[in-house]
Design a protein around this motif. Structure first.
Motif, mmCIF file in Angstrom:
data_model
loop_
_atom_site.group_PDB
_atom_site.id
_atom_site.type_symbol
_atom_site.label_atom_id
_atom_site.label_comp_id
_atom_site.label_asym_id
_atom_site.label_seq_id
_atom_site.Cartn_x
_atom_site.Cartn_y
_atom_site.Cartn_z
ATOM 1 N N ALA A 146 11.214 2.211 6.940
ATOM 2 C CA ALA A 146 10.979 2.955 5.700
ATOM 3 C C ALA A 146 12.033 4.054 5.547
ATOM 4 N N ALA A 147 12.442 4.652 6.660
ATOM 5 C CA ALA A 147 13.461 5.711 6.611
ATOM 6 C C ALA A 147 14.769 5.163 6.056
ATOM 7 N N THR A 206 -0.526 -7.566 18.773
ATOM 8 C CA THR A 206 0.684 -8.326 18.457
ATOM 9 C C THR A 206 0.998 -8.351 16.956
ATOM 10 N N ASP A 207 -0.019 -8.493 16.122
ATOM 11 C CA ASP A 207 0.288 -8.576 14.682
ATOM 12 C C ASP A 207 0.552 -7.200 14.064
ATOM 13 N N GLN A 208 0.545 -6.151 14.888
ATOM 14 C CA GLN A 208 0.958 -4.827 14.396
ATOM 15 C C GLN A 208 2.417 -4.509 14.759
ATOM 16 N N PHE A 209 3.099 -5.442 15.422
ATOM 17 C CA PHE A 209 4.487 -5.146 15.814
ATOM 18 C C PHE A 209 5.387 -5.019 14.582
ATOM 19 N N THR A 210 5.217 -5.929 13.634
ATOM 20 C CA THR A 210 6.090 -5.874 12.450
ATOM 21 C C THR A 210 5.754 -4.663 11.567
ATOM 22 N N PRO A 211 4.485 -4.293 11.397
ATOM 23 C CA PRO A 211 4.203 -3.027 10.700
ATOM 24 C C PRO A 211 4.878 -1.813 11.358
ATOM 25 N N ILE A 212 4.992 -1.821 12.686
ATOM 26 C CA ILE A 212 5.689 -0.699 13.338
ATOM 27 C C ILE A 212 7.163 -0.701 12.934
ATOM 28 N N VAL A 256 9.838 -0.226 -1.942
ATOM 29 C CA VAL A 256 9.509 -0.283 -0.508
ATOM 30 C C VAL A 256 8.453 -1.363 -0.259
ATOM 31 N N SER A 257 7.540 -1.530 -1.197
ATOM 32 C CA SER A 257 6.550 -2.598 -1.067
ATOM 33 C C SER A 257 7.244 -3.965 -0.997
ATOM 34 N N ALA A 258 8.241 -4.173 -1.840
ATOM 35 C CA ALA A 258 9.000 -5.434 -1.819
ATOM 36 C C ALA A 258 9.707 -5.608 -0.478
ATOM 37 N N ALA A 259 10.233 -4.511 0.030
ATOM 38 C CA ALA A 259 10.943 -4.564 1.312
ATOM 39 C C ALA A 259 9.997 -4.977 2.439
ATOM 40 N N VAL A 260 8.769 -4.497 2.384
ATOM 41 C CA VAL A 260 7.788 -4.872 3.412
ATOM 42 C C VAL A 260 7.566 -6.387 3.372
ATOM 43 N N GLY A 261 7.508 -6.946 2.175
ATOM 44 C CA GLY A 261 7.360 -8.399 2.039
ATOM 45 C C GLY A 261 8.517 -9.141 2.690
ATOM 46 N N ALA A 262 9.723 -8.661 2.480
ATOM 47 C CA ALA A 262 10.902 -9.313 3.061
ATOM 48 C C ALA A 262 10.908 -9.177 4.586
ATOM 49 N N LEU A 263 10.467 -8.030 5.048
ATOM 50 C CA LEU A 263 10.473 -7.787 6.500
ATOM 51 C C LEU A 263 9.477 -8.678 7.237
ATOM 52 N N PRO A 313 -1.734 -7.684 8.831
ATOM 53 C CA PRO A 313 -1.457 -6.278 8.497
ATOM 54 C C PRO A 313 -0.213 -6.069 7.636
ATOM 55 N N MET A 314 0.731 -7.011 7.668
ATOM 56 C CA MET A 314 1.910 -6.828 6.807
ATOM 57 C C MET A 314 1.562 -7.050 5.340
ATOM 58 N N LEU A 315 0.654 -7.984 5.057
ATOM 59 C CA LEU A 315 0.214 -8.182 3.670
ATOM 60 C C LEU A 315 -0.552 -6.953 3.201
ATOM 61 N N VAL A 316 -1.372 -6.427 4.089
ATOM 62 C CA VAL A 316 -2.136 -5.224 3.757
ATOM 63 C C VAL A 316 -1.173 -4.069 3.498
ATOM 64 N N LEU A 317 -0.161 -3.937 4.345
ATOM 65 C CA LEU A 317 0.778 -2.827 4.190
ATOM 66 C C LEU A 317 1.578 -2.959 2.891
ATOM 67 N N GLN A 318 2.000 -4.172 2.599
ATOM 68 C CA GLN A 318 2.775 -4.363 1.360
ATOM 69 C C GLN A 318 1.935 -3.952 0.143
ATOM 70 N N SER A 319 0.668 -4.378 0.139
ATOM 71 C CA SER A 319 -0.225 -4.012 -0.965
ATOM 72 C C SER A 319 -0.454 -2.505 -0.985
ATOM 73 N N ALA A 320 -0.656 -1.947 0.193
ATOM 74 C CA ALA A 320 -1.039 -0.538 0.278
ATOM 75 C C ALA A 320 0.089 0.396 -0.151
ATOM 76 N N ILE A 321 1.332 0.004 0.102
ATOM 77 C CA ILE A 321 2.441 0.870 -0.325
ATOM 78 C C ILE A 321 2.504 0.895 -1.852
ATOM 79 N N ALA A 322 2.330 -0.268 -2.474
ATOM 80 C CA ALA A 322 2.310 -0.302 -3.943
ATOM 81 C C ALA A 322 1.114 0.496 -4.454
ATOM 82 N N ALA A 323 -0.021 0.331 -3.781
ATOM 83 C CA ALA A 323 -1.232 1.045 -4.200
ATOM 84 C C ALA A 323 -1.043 2.557 -4.073
ATOM 85 N N LEU A 324 -0.379 2.973 -3.005
ATOM 86 C CA LEU A 324 -0.135 4.399 -2.801
ATOM 87 C C LEU A 324 0.598 4.981 -4.006
ATOM 88 N N GLY A 325 1.569 4.219 -4.499
ATOM 89 C CA GLY A 325 2.305 4.655 -5.693
ATOM 90 C C GLY A 325 1.379 4.819 -6.887
#
Ligand code: CMC
Length: 379
Positions: free
Chosen positions: A341-342, A329-335, A210-217, A94-106
């Motif tokens: 993000a704030a 468990t693999d949604q803990f880091t997305p949380i 923010v997408s880059a930050a998700v990758g680092a996180l 889900p973190m790879l999905v989130l990183q992609s999705a934030i860029a996609a949202l833009g």
């Protein structure tokens, strides 16, 4: 002029002047805009904290209400985003999905002109509001269920749980998640915040940054630790097994996830706050045996490594709480990302005022100049 002395990991090197958060790593202090994290955990909400981080002061009632309405107005995702989320393999992290999705949202949004306050504000609201929607939608889709649209009457935390499960969460669950989000919302110049700032420094947009930050996180040395802590605790399985498992880690010099910190040399103040949250939650929702394993592990690790300044960090107890909320468990880091993000956005906004491109130096240790060798002459 380039500095001559290498500082591995830039440890302790100031990368910016910042007025957003403050840590005293020896005293175990964390403050957002001067407010102690313990008071915010006790009394604030994620929405209020996100506002505070961005604006530097606590919102008035009418500012907070307006902010809540503004977030509600932009939580939903366009069909194209849902189609995109549905196109990922169900096994994707889900973190790879989130990183992609934030860029996609833009890519679905209007351009954000660098330095334009109104454009930035729009992106701030959109990223904050849509991140939980993205995480919940992918979770539903990978389970083979339809995404659930957000509700305008629920808070940020309650909405996330609602969008995951399709039913209104109980009050305790929503408040527990809300406090966890407050505790994770900012943390000075950590790796993901620095990553966001580096990207933003090129005058790229907030979505890219923010997408880059998700990758680092995502990495296990940073936010990815919370997922791994739970896996370790599950591997250990019982209080009796803790010492043998830990001894094996000590002798193989393995890192024990959820312990140690670049800045804190004492127990992370957020881990105390998470524990007291956990205590209240377990009292109401029932005991969780894995918490006993964690307490024993803390004892054994601190006995052995406490003198080196190694104590539990924020990731040590968060997973136990998320698991009790029924989160995978693999949604803990997305949380963690939903919360952070704030902070990321507050840092970008701060940097926008007097931005300077990040372009550090290096100490060259490679070959001296030499002539190209044609391929037939190489040995
Ligand atoms: N378990 C065992 N030994 C450790 C640990 C640990 N978790 N953390 C540090 N050490 C030892 C390390 O082996 C080294 O020993 P030596 O001096 O004998 O080589 C010494 O302590 C210094 O460690 P370091 O890794 O060089 O220090 P750092 O400032 O680069 O490390 C850290 C900070 C967070 C990367 C590290 O403590 C770590 O890897 N912890 C485990 C992962 C983790 O829990 N990360 C979450 C961090 S907190 C919140 C977040 O960002 O998500």
């Amino acid at each position: 002029a380039e500095a001559k002395q290498l500082v591995p990991g830039l440890a302790g090197v100031p990368a910016a002047e910042s007025a957003i958060s403050y840590i005293d790593g020896n005293a175990g202090v964390l403050e957002y805009r001067g407010y102690p994290i313990e008071q915010l955990a006790e009394r604030s909400t994620f929405e209020e904290t996100a506002w505070l981080l961005m604006h530097g002061q606590l919102p008035t009632k009418s500012q907070l209400d307006a902010f809540g309405r503004d977030l509600s107005a932009v939580r939903e995702l366009p069909d194209g985003m849902l189609a995109l989320l549905g196109a990922f393999p169900k096994t994707a992290h889900p973190m790879l999905v989130l990183q992609s999705a934030i860029a996609a949202l833009g890519a679905f949004e209007r351009e954000v002109r660098f330095g334009d306050e109104e454009d930035f504000r729009r992106a701030w609201l959109r990223i904050l509001a849509a991140t939980p929607t993205i995480v919940a939608a992918f979770e539903r889709l990978r389970r083979g269920e339809q995404p659930v649209a957000p509700r305008v009457d629920l808070s940020h935390a309650a909405n996330f749980l609602y969008m995951l499960n399709g039913e209104e969460p109980d009050e305790i669950a929503a408040r527990v998640l809300d406090v966890a989000l407050v505790l994770h919302a900012d943390h000075t110049m950590n790796a993901s915040t620095f990553a966001a700032r580096v990207v933003y420094g090129t005058n790229a947009g907030p979505y890219d940054s923010v997408s880059a930050a998700v990758g680092a996180l995502h990495g296990p040395l940073h936010g990815g630790a919370n997922e791994r802590v739970l896996r370790s605790l599950e591997t250990i399985g019982s209080v009796e097994n803790v010492r043998a498992w830990a001894d094996q880690q000590f002798s193989s010099k393995g890192k024990i996830m959820g312990f140690g910190h670049r800045v804190y040399k004492v127990k992370d103040p957020r881990s105390f706050a998470l524990q007291s949250l956990g205590d209240k939650m377990f009292a109401k929702l029932g005991h969780t045996p894995i918490y006993d394993v964690a307490l024993e592990l803390e004892k054994v690790v601190v006995e052995r490594l406490g003198d080196k300044g190694i104590h539990p960090n924020v990731d040590f107890f968060s997973g136990i709480i998320y698991q009790k909320l029924g989160l995978p468990t693999d949604q803990f880091t997305p949380i963690f990302a939903i919360a952070r993000a704030a902070g990321w956005l507050a840092h970008l906004h701060e940097q926008m005022q007097d931005n300077k491109l990040f372009r550090p130096g290096q100490i060259y240790v490679g070959e001296a100049s030499r002539d190209y060798v044609p391929i037939d002459n190489r040995v």
